[in-house]
Design a protein around this motif. Structure first.
Motif, PDB file in Angstrom:
ATOM      1  N   GLN A   1       8.871   3.431 -15.990  1.00  0.00           N
ATOM      2  CA  GLN A   1       8.784   2.340 -15.032  1.00  0.00           C
ATOM      3  C   GLN A   1      10.044   2.277 -14.189  1.00  0.00           C
ATOM      4  O   GLN A   1      11.159   2.367 -14.707  1.00  0.00           O
ATOM      5  N   SER A   2       9.867   2.144 -12.867  1.00  0.00           N
ATOM      6  CA  SER A   2      10.981   2.001 -11.929  1.00  0.00           C
ATOM      7  C   SER A   2      10.860   0.632 -11.270  1.00  0.00           C
ATOM      8  O   SER A   2      10.018   0.427 -10.385  1.00  0.00           O
ATOM      9  N   ILE A   3      11.709  -0.292 -11.685  1.00  0.00           N
ATOM     10  CA  ILE A   3      11.640  -1.653 -11.165  1.00  0.00           C
ATOM     11  C   ILE A   3      11.986  -1.689  -9.679  1.00  0.00           C
ATOM     12  O   ILE A   3      11.328  -2.386  -8.889  1.00  0.00           O
ATOM     13  N   ALA A   4      13.002  -0.932  -9.279  1.00  0.00           N
ATOM     14  CA  ALA A   4      13.423  -0.937  -7.864  1.00  0.00           C
ATOM     15  C   ALA A   4      12.316  -0.388  -6.964  1.00  0.00           C
ATOM     16  O   ALA A   4      12.069  -0.919  -5.871  1.00  0.00           O
ATOM     17  N   ARG A   5      11.624   0.650  -7.429  1.00  0.00           N
ATOM     18  CA  ARG A   5      10.533   1.210  -6.627  1.00  0.00           C
ATOM     19  C   ARG A   5       9.362   0.249  -6.543  1.00  0.00           C
ATOM     20  O   ARG A   5       8.698   0.153  -5.504  1.00  0.00           O
ATOM     21  N   GLN A   6       9.097  -0.491  -7.601  1.00  0.00           N
ATOM     22  CA  GLN A   6       7.999  -1.456  -7.566  1.00  0.00           C
ATOM     23  C   GLN A   6       8.312  -2.621  -6.629  1.00  0.00           C
ATOM     24  O   GLN A   6       7.441  -3.098  -5.901  1.00  0.00           O
ATOM     25  N   ILE A   7       9.554  -3.069  -6.642  1.00  0.00           N
ATOM     26  CA  ILE A   7       9.918  -4.204  -5.789  1.00  0.00           C
ATOM     27  C   ILE A   7       9.929  -3.807  -4.317  1.00  0.00           C
ATOM     28  O   ILE A   7       9.512  -4.578  -3.442  1.00  0.00           O
ATOM     29  N   SER A   8      10.414  -2.583  -4.024  1.00  0.00           N
ATOM     30  CA  SER A   8      10.515  -2.139  -2.626  1.00  0.00           C
ATOM     31  C   SER A   8       9.207  -1.608  -2.062  1.00  0.00           C
ATOM     32  O   SER A   8       9.166  -1.196  -0.893  1.00  0.00           O
TER      33      SER A   8
ATOM     34  N   GLU B   1       1.394   0.693   1.131  1.00  0.00           N
ATOM     35  CA  GLU B   1       1.485   1.698   0.090  1.00  0.00           C
ATOM     36  C   GLU B   1       0.703   1.321  -1.163  1.00  0.00           C
ATOM     37  O   GLU B   1       0.392   2.185  -1.977  1.00  0.00           O
ATOM     38  N   ALA B   2       0.404   0.046  -1.307  1.00  0.00           N
ATOM     39  CA  ALA B   2      -0.251  -0.416  -2.526  1.00  0.00           C
ATOM     40  C   ALA B   2      -1.769  -0.497  -2.390  1.00  0.00           C
ATOM     41  O   ALA B   2      -2.499  -0.150  -3.328  1.00  0.00           O
ATOM     42  N   ILE B   3      -2.244  -0.962  -1.253  1.00  0.00           N
ATOM     43  CA  ILE B   3      -3.683  -1.155  -1.080  1.00  0.00           C
ATOM     44  C   ILE B   3      -4.140  -0.477   0.203  1.00  0.00           C
ATOM     45  O   ILE B   3      -3.338  -0.188   1.105  1.00  0.00           O
ATOM     46  N   GLU B   4      -5.414  -0.233   0.266  1.00  0.00           N
ATOM     47  CA  GLU B   4      -6.043   0.346   1.449  1.00  0.00           C
ATOM     48  C   GLU B   4      -7.309  -0.450   1.751  1.00  0.00           C
ATOM     49  O   GLU B   4      -8.194  -0.550   0.899  1.00  0.00           O
ATOM     50  N   VAL B   5      -7.350  -1.047   2.915  1.00  0.00           N
ATOM     51  CA  VAL B   5      -8.475  -1.888   3.310  1.00  0.00           C
ATOM     52  C   VAL B   5      -9.443  -1.043   4.140  1.00  0.00           C
ATOM     53  O   VAL B   5      -9.054  -0.388   5.102  1.00  0.00           O
ATOM     54  N   LYS B   6     -10.712  -1.047   3.761  1.00  0.00           N
ATOM     55  CA  LYS B   6     -11.753  -0.319   4.468  1.00  0.00           C
ATOM     56  C   LYS B   6     -12.846  -1.276   4.871  1.00  0.00           C
ATOM     57  O   LYS B   6     -13.216  -2.172   4.125  1.00  0.00           O
ATOM     58  N   ASP B   7     -13.348  -1.046   6.064  1.00  0.00           N
ATOM     59  CA  ASP B   7     -14.439  -1.876   6.595  1.00  0.00           C
ATOM     60  C   ASP B   7     -15.760  -1.182   6.247  1.00  0.00           C
ATOM     61  O   ASP B   7     -16.123  -0.156   6.844  1.00  0.00           O
TER      62      ASP B   7
END
Length: 204
Positions: free
Chosen positions: A179-186, A191-197
């Protein structure tokens, strides 16, 4: 008075027998179970002495946490009894010599122990009568008034020992995701989600 004496001898005899079985039992699981039995009998002796708080702490901390943890560790580990007992007789004379030296030293200390006549008057704060203070309050009074700095020093020593044990047993293994706390916070939203119609009636 006779009942208390009989209870004392009963608890003491079972505790000594359990302590002997802890070091003489061939099965480590049986040794831990005998250790738990010794703790329970020691708690009974504390109750006879009027130290109910110490008896409760002995049962809750040592039996409920330490001894059960030892039992789980012994049961989960693949302990080779033959390898564990290998070389026991080879080091038995050295162990007996060390035990004899320690016994002589304890006898010398007990023989030279003298209680100072003014030890009771040397206390900084007056001690209330036994019928006006509980066992827990008396322990707190002694630990946090008279020996507060020593108590805090013991806590720091235990903390350093715990950190040292964690550092010594920490192993870095290759191929293990960490686990990388700094990478999760930044991390940004894109980068986390992708919204598709998605239109009605069609798949993603």
């Amino acid at each position: 008075m006779i009942v208390q004496a009989l209870a004392f001898y009963l608890f003491a005899a079972i505790m000594v027998a359990s302590a002997v079985m802890v070091i003489s039992s061939r099965n480590p699981v049986h040794s831990v179970l005998f250790l738990i039995l010794a703790f329970f009998n020691a708690a009974g002796l504390f109750v006879l002495l009027g130290a109910e708080f110490l008896a409760m702490i002995l049962v809750v901390v040592y039996v409920g946490a330490v001894a059960v943890l030892f039992l789980f560790v012994v049961m989960m580990l693949d302990v080779n009894i033959a390898e564990l007992r290998h070389g026991f007789l080879q080091y038995l004379p050295i162990g007996a010599l060390i035990g004899l030296i320690l016994l002589v030293e304890l006898g010398m200390v007990a023989g030279a122990w003298v209680i100072s006549p003014g030890a009771g008057a040397a206390a900084h704060l007056p001690i209330p009568p036994p019928d006006q203070v509980t066992n827990t309050a008396a322990l707190g009074h002694v630990l946090y008034d008279h020996y507060v700095y020593l108590f805090q020093s013991a806590g720091l020593i235990l903390l350093v020992a715990m950190v040292g044990a964690i550092v010594l047993t920490l192993r870095q293994r290759e191929g293990v995701r960490r686990q990388s706390i700094a990478r999760q916070i930044s991390r940004r939203r894109d980068e986390a989600i992708e919204v598709k119609d998605v239109t009605s009636g069609s798949g993603v």
